[in-house]
Design an enzyme around this catalytic site. Structure first.
Site, mmCIF file in Angstrom:
data_model
loop_
_atom_site.group_PDB
_atom_site.id
_atom_site.type_symbol
_atom_site.label_atom_id
_atom_site.label_comp_id
_atom_site.label_asym_id
_atom_site.label_seq_id
_atom_site.Cartn_x
_atom_site.Cartn_y
_atom_site.Cartn_z
ATOM 1 N N VAL A 161 0.818 -1.203 0.000
ATOM 2 C CA VAL A 161 0.000 0.000 0.000
ATOM 3 C C VAL A 161 0.861 1.266 0.000
ATOM 4 C CG1 VAL A 161 -0.167 0.184 2.516
ATOM 5 C CG2 VAL A 161 -2.034 1.044 1.099
ATOM 6 N N GLY A 181 -0.521 -6.571 1.657
ATOM 7 C CA GLY A 181 -1.577 -6.780 0.678
ATOM 8 C C GLY A 181 -1.057 -7.353 -0.619
ATOM 9 N N ILE A 196 -36.644 9.422 -20.819
ATOM 10 C CA ILE A 196 -37.946 8.765 -20.948
ATOM 11 C C ILE A 196 -39.030 9.837 -21.017
ATOM 12 C CG2 ILE A 196 -39.544 7.120 -19.864
ATOM 13 C CD1 ILE A 196 -37.185 5.872 -18.422
ATOM 14 N N ALA A 227 -32.921 8.555 -16.464
ATOM 15 C CA ALA A 227 -33.113 7.147 -16.129
ATOM 16 C C ALA A 227 -32.951 6.249 -17.348
ATOM 17 C CB ALA A 227 -34.488 6.938 -15.499
#
Length: 587
Positions: free
Chosen positions: A151, A194, A415, A455
């Protein structure tokens, strides 16, 4: 099924010389945008130590490793300029994409050893999860080129913890393996903490002779201080320990090959590690392409390079979607589903590299006498109406039944809205389409040709509301936002304008704020911003889309989780319901 697939319906037509000449300025604008993307990709490649420095150390760069590993011409890069956390390098520290190795496709990802020796940096957790998602959705192997120094400690809070932190890839590796998806890792360099888990969590570990992997690296082991603070004596201890562990780092080949046996094999040369990956790819499950192909692979009848002469940069101008599609699919052929119903949406079957694929895309232009639920206004392309939403749900459901992977092409302004649209059930039908998509469990990819708005961006295969989206592509004309900037400014300041007008106050200050908002939308909606923030996974030139479609098709059919035999497909029979006829009825 030859009667359905060997010769499908013709799609598209040649461009005239006049059409091509009239789009010269358009092509120039497109190339200007793409040069900005190219420059950022090149800048990222040059961040960190020089290539010569790596070579002096006996190392290849991650890009050189990839070039050597993959079958020539098959790499489809993703996340090239992805930088959601504005990291100082302007990247996430990994390089990834779809690739073919020894004839088999995979999701390929490698640490950039030019920058901080491949450290975990801000934005990388999201990138790594996206790549493991690709392997999961497409059911293809994941190949890692591990070279991770651990890291970036001064900024550990940006990638270490949280529900989608860097450790998530370790449980995701386990999840993939439980699903039968193998992970092969070529391991280079020091891989502490890690980085050690990054090395150990794959299925097959192939190491370079100088590689290490450990729970804690030399810096961690030598830096432990029981006093809770440091003094000169403690500093001397750190110096001595660091010198020792630098010469004998934890987790070397002597431990993990000679003792634990975690490394399956160890190699003297970097390229030998890559050769071993190629060899192990031969052992992985995959179907011969002939098992699923419905016809011989064929190039489009019209050149993909012509798409730049079809799609206008100016988003107020329209174009013929079928002309675009004709330059991307085999033989420029298709079978359209329910033509004439829901005319704002194209739904159809096509072939890509000989494989059957489903396509959904927005049409542009005007639609007189449509939508059917009102005569107060006329339908326009890019907007979704009742019939189009119903047709798409039907199509997705039938594709799910027939196990046909899906490609979405977006150029949508949203829409239909208002009480008339609400009475026509568009709100519910939009969610119904999302339900159909989620229920399908089909591999999907998305291309945002131009607009991805409101949307409609979600319901048209967008990654935000779609667990099946393997990756999304943008182009030089991509624009993704909740609404157009001018519309947003009007919605935000309309009441304020009325209030100021009624009070007799000047309107210019409000107008200035509205224009500022329009500029903000422009700055945060374009292709480079979308790629940086991850709204799309890559920005590509129009003619490069064909390469990604071919890669996606091959990945989706390489080792699918479910099969529908070709002679049991129902969707092509629905489309060509009149192909088999009996005797004429007596008059």
């Amino acid at each position: 099924m030859k009667q359905y697939f060997e010769k499908m319906d013709p799609l598209g037509k040649p461009l005239t010389a006049k059409q091509i000449d009239s789009m010269q300025e358009n092509r120039v604008k497109l190339e200007e945008i793409m040069r900005t993307v190219d420059a950022e990709v090149e800048r990222i490649k040059n961040v960190g130590v020089s290539l010569q420095t790596l070579h002096d150390r006996g190392e290849m760069s991650v890009w050189e490793r990839i070039d050597y590993l993959i079958d020539p011409g098959t790499f489809c890069p993703l996340h090239s300029i992805f930088d959601p956390e504005s990291e100082e390098s302007g990247s996430t520290g990994v390089v990834d994409g779809l690739a073919r190795i020894n004839g088999k496709w995979c999701a390929l990802i490698g640490f950039n050893n030019k920058w901080m020796a491949g450290a975990w940096i801000a934005g990388q957790p999201d990138n790594n999860l996206r790549v493991t998602d690709i392997a999961k959705i497409l059911h293809i192997p994941l190949v890692w080129l591990v070279n991770c120094s651990g890291v970036k400690l001064p900024e550990q809070e940006k990638m270490y913890a949280n529900r989608r932190g860097q450790g998530t890839c370790f449980f995701r590796h386990a999840e993939l393996e439980i699903m039968g998806i193998p992970i092969i890792a070529g391991i280079y360099g020091t891989n502490p903490a890690g980085g050690g888990y990054q090395s150990i969590s794959p299925t097959i570990l192939l190491a370079h002779k100088k590689a290490n992997m450990a729970v804690g690296g030399s810096g961690i082991v030598s830096g432990m201080s029981p006093k809770g603070s440091f003094d000169e004596a403690g500093a001397e201890e750190i110096i001595n320990a660091t010198r020792h562990f630098k010469s004998v780092p934890p987790g070397s080949v002597k431990v993990h090959y000679d003792v634990t046996g975690f490394f399956r094999a160890v190699f003297d040369e970097e390229k030998q590690v890559l050769d071993a990956i190629k060899d192990y790819m031969n052992d992985l499950p995959s179907y011969n392409p002939r098992f699923f192909r419905v016809a011989k692979p064929a190039e489009p009848a019209y050149s993909p390079a012509e798409i730049a002469s079809i799609i206008p940069v100016n988003k107020k101008r329209v174009y013929d979607f079928e002309q675009v599609l004709a330059r991307l699919v085999d033989g420029s052929e298709h079978l359209e589903f329910r033509p004439g119903y829901g005319p704002e949406m194209y739904c159809g079957l096509v072939k890509v590299d000989g494989y059957l694929m489903a396509v959904i895309g927005n049409r542009q232009g005007a639609f007189p006498n449509y939508p059917e639920y009102t005569n107060a206004y006329m339908g326009v392309g890019g907007k979704l109406y009742r019939q189009g939403l119903i047709k798409m749900s039907e199509f997705v459901t039938l594709c799910s039944r027939d196990k046909v992977p899906m490609i979405w092409f977006q150029d949508t302004s949203g829409i239909d809205v208002g009480d008339t649209a609400e009475k026509a059930e568009l709100l519910g039908l939009g969610q119904s389409l999302i339900y159909s998509i989620e229920n399908s469990k089909l591999p999907m990819m998305l291309v945002v040709l131009r607009k991805g708005t409101a949307a409609a961006h979600y319901v048209l295969g967008g990654p935000t509301a779609n667990n099946n989206n393997a990756f999304s592509l943008g182009t030089a004309t991509t624009e993704i936002n909740v609404m157009h900037g001018e519309t947003a400014a009007a919605a935000s300041y309309a009441r304020r304008l009325v209030k100021e007008k009624d009070a007799g106050k000047p309107l210019q200050p409000i107008i200035d704020k509205m224009n500022e908002m329009v500029k903000h939308y422009d700055d945060t909606s374009g292709p480079v911003f979308c790629a940086k923030k991850g709204f799309v996974d890559e920005i590509v030139r129009y003619h490069e889309l064909r390469n990604y479609l071919v890669g996606f098709a091959n990945c989706a059919y390489q080792n699918p989780r479910a099969i529908c035999p070709q002679h049991q497909l129902i969707l092509p029979r629905i489309i060509r319901s009149e192909i088999v006829k009996g005797l004429d009825r007596p008059k």
